[in-house]
Design a protein around this motif. Structure first.
Motif, mmCIF file in Angstrom:
data_model
loop_
_atom_site.group_PDB
_atom_site.id
_atom_site.type_symbol
_atom_site.label_atom_id
_atom_site.label_comp_id
_atom_site.label_asym_id
_atom_site.label_seq_id
_atom_site.Cartn_x
_atom_site.Cartn_y
_atom_site.Cartn_z
ATOM 1 N N GLN A 106 7.879 -31.555 -31.476
ATOM 2 C CA GLN A 106 8.182 -30.567 -30.441
ATOM 3 C C GLN A 106 7.612 -29.193 -30.811
ATOM 4 O O GLN A 106 7.055 -28.496 -29.978
ATOM 5 N N ASN A 107 7.755 -28.846 -32.096
ATOM 6 C CA ASN A 107 7.185 -27.576 -32.546
ATOM 7 C C ASN A 107 5.668 -27.631 -32.587
ATOM 8 O O ASN A 107 5.012 -26.642 -32.254
ATOM 9 N N LYS A 114 15.112 -38.194 -35.191
ATOM 10 C CA LYS A 114 15.493 -36.814 -34.888
ATOM 11 C C LYS A 114 14.529 -35.811 -35.522
ATOM 12 O O LYS A 114 14.100 -34.843 -34.888
ATOM 13 N N TRP A 115 14.168 -36.035 -36.773
ATOM 14 C CA TRP A 115 13.326 -35.054 -37.471
ATOM 15 C C TRP A 115 11.893 -35.077 -36.956
ATOM 16 O O TRP A 115 11.295 -34.036 -36.726
ATOM 17 N N SER A 171 10.939 -35.967 -34.071
ATOM 18 C CA SER A 171 10.990 -35.377 -32.733
ATOM 19 C C SER A 171 10.942 -33.852 -32.825
ATOM 20 O O SER A 171 10.216 -33.189 -32.077
ATOM 21 N N TYR A 172 11.707 -33.301 -33.748
ATOM 22 C CA TYR A 172 11.721 -31.841 -33.952
ATOM 23 C C TYR A 172 10.347 -31.333 -34.391
ATOM 24 O O TYR A 172 9.823 -30.347 -33.855
ATOM 25 N N ASP A 189 18.385 -26.565 -32.834
ATOM 26 C CA ASP A 189 17.114 -26.301 -32.153
ATOM 27 C C ASP A 189 17.151 -26.842 -30.730
ATOM 28 O O ASP A 189 16.694 -26.169 -29.791
ATOM 29 N N TYR A 190 17.709 -28.036 -30.538
ATOM 30 C CA TYR A 190 17.792 -28.621 -29.200
ATOM 31 C C TYR A 190 18.669 -27.759 -28.296
ATOM 32 O O TYR A 190 18.341 -27.526 -27.131
ATOM 33 N N THR A 215 19.516 -28.830 -38.310
ATOM 34 C CA THR A 215 18.415 -28.056 -37.745
ATOM 35 C C THR A 215 17.988 -28.593 -36.389
ATOM 36 O O THR A 215 17.789 -27.827 -35.439
ATOM 37 N N THR A 216 17.852 -29.913 -36.281
ATOM 38 C CA THR A 216 17.409 -30.489 -35.006
ATOM 39 C C THR A 216 18.464 -30.287 -33.913
ATOM 40 O O THR A 216 18.124 -30.058 -32.752
ATOM 41 N N ARG A 230 14.384 -38.721 -29.147
ATOM 42 C CA ARG A 230 15.184 -37.646 -29.742
ATOM 43 C C ARG A 230 16.525 -38.111 -30.277
ATOM 44 O O ARG A 230 16.981 -37.651 -31.319
#
Length: 275
Positions: free
Chosen positions: A270-271, A263-264, A266-267, A65-66, A61-62, A257
């Motif tokens: 970001q949202n 990673k998670w 960060s995701y 999304d990136y 997912t991350t 990131r």
């Protein structure tokens, strides 16, 4: 390290036997550890399964999304498909298990978890569609999103289950062409805004401010690298009391990131900050 060992070894057994047919006893024997050591890491086999789902789906997912947020429009659709099938191929054992088990399981937690990640992926695909086609597909964007999900699922089965040779470049180019044709030459929508609201499953609360703070505190304890640790501390402060500009927040997120443990979070950040 012990948790990762258990996850890696359990995955080997799940790939051969499936979730139901694999016991904790078999997992511990395959790992060369005691049942007590297993239960120090996971309360149950179900918790182990959920941890495996999180591990794979968070990475997937991350990554997409990136790509959707940062890739130039000209390359976006190609890079999206390439990353999708590269990830499925790279984690083929687990991808096979997920596809098989989703149609067989009665485990409610498994189903809820998969619905959660499915919704996240749908939102990412919709964001990509809006970037690519804008108002041109306003009436058909949900149909197009389901078509893209169908491509992802169906074509991945060809090389996961039927050993069709995988040429990532050709596959990605082929699906870019098909997606563009659908986007530009279909005009009769089936899935409306009203229908999408009916079929949506309730999202679990991951991503709430309280949960992000909890994950942040955990990561601050785990991370040793000074740049990433300081970035996490500043992001935690920003979450509690916003004072930083969006550009600085984006820079802090970029600092964390690529760290495997970040990673998670960060995701999620970001949202939450919408940057």
């Amino acid at each position: 390290m012990k948790k990762q060992l258990i996850m890696d070894k359990a995955l080997e057994l799940f790939a051969k036997q499936g979730f139901e047919a694999t016991s904790v006893q078999q997992i511990t024997e395959h790992c060369g550890i005691s049942k007590g050591a297993f239960y120090l890491s996971f309360k149950s086999k179900d918790e182990l399964i959920i941890a495996l789902i999180d591990h794979f789906m968070m990475q997937f997912t991350t990554e997409i999304d990136y790509i959707v947020r940062n890739t130039e429009i000209e390359k976006l659709l190609y890079d999206f498909y390439y990353a999708t099938f590269h990830s499925f191929h790279q984690h083929s054992d687990f991808a096979k298990i997920l596809m098989k088990e989703q149609s067989q399981t009665f485990n409610e937690e498994f189903i809820v978890k998969m619905h959660y990640f499915d919704r996240l992926i749908e939102n990412i695909i919709l964001s990509m569609i809006e970037r690519l086609y804008g108002e041109e597909v306003k009436q058909t964007k949900y149909d197009l999103m389901y078509c893209i999900k169908g491509f992802m699922n169906t074509y991945s089965q060809l090389f996961l289950f039927y050993n069709v040779p995988l040429d990532l470049n050709l596959l990605s180019e082929s699906l870019v062409e098909k997606t563009n044709l659908l986007a530009r030459h279909t005009h009769v929508p089936f899935i409306s805004e009203d229908l999408i609201q009916v079929i949506k499953q309730p999202m679990c609360e991951e991503g709430s401010k309280e949960q992000i703070l909890e994950i942040l505190e955990q990561k601050i304890e785990e991370i040793e690298e000074p740049i990433e640790k300081e970035s996490l501390i500043l992001l935690k402060q920003q979450l509690r009391e916003p004072t930083l500009s969006p550009a600085i927040v984006k820079g802090l997120l970029e600092n964390i990131r690529n760290h495997p443990l970040c990673k998670w979070i960060s995701y999620l950040l970001q949202n939450y900050f919408e940057v």
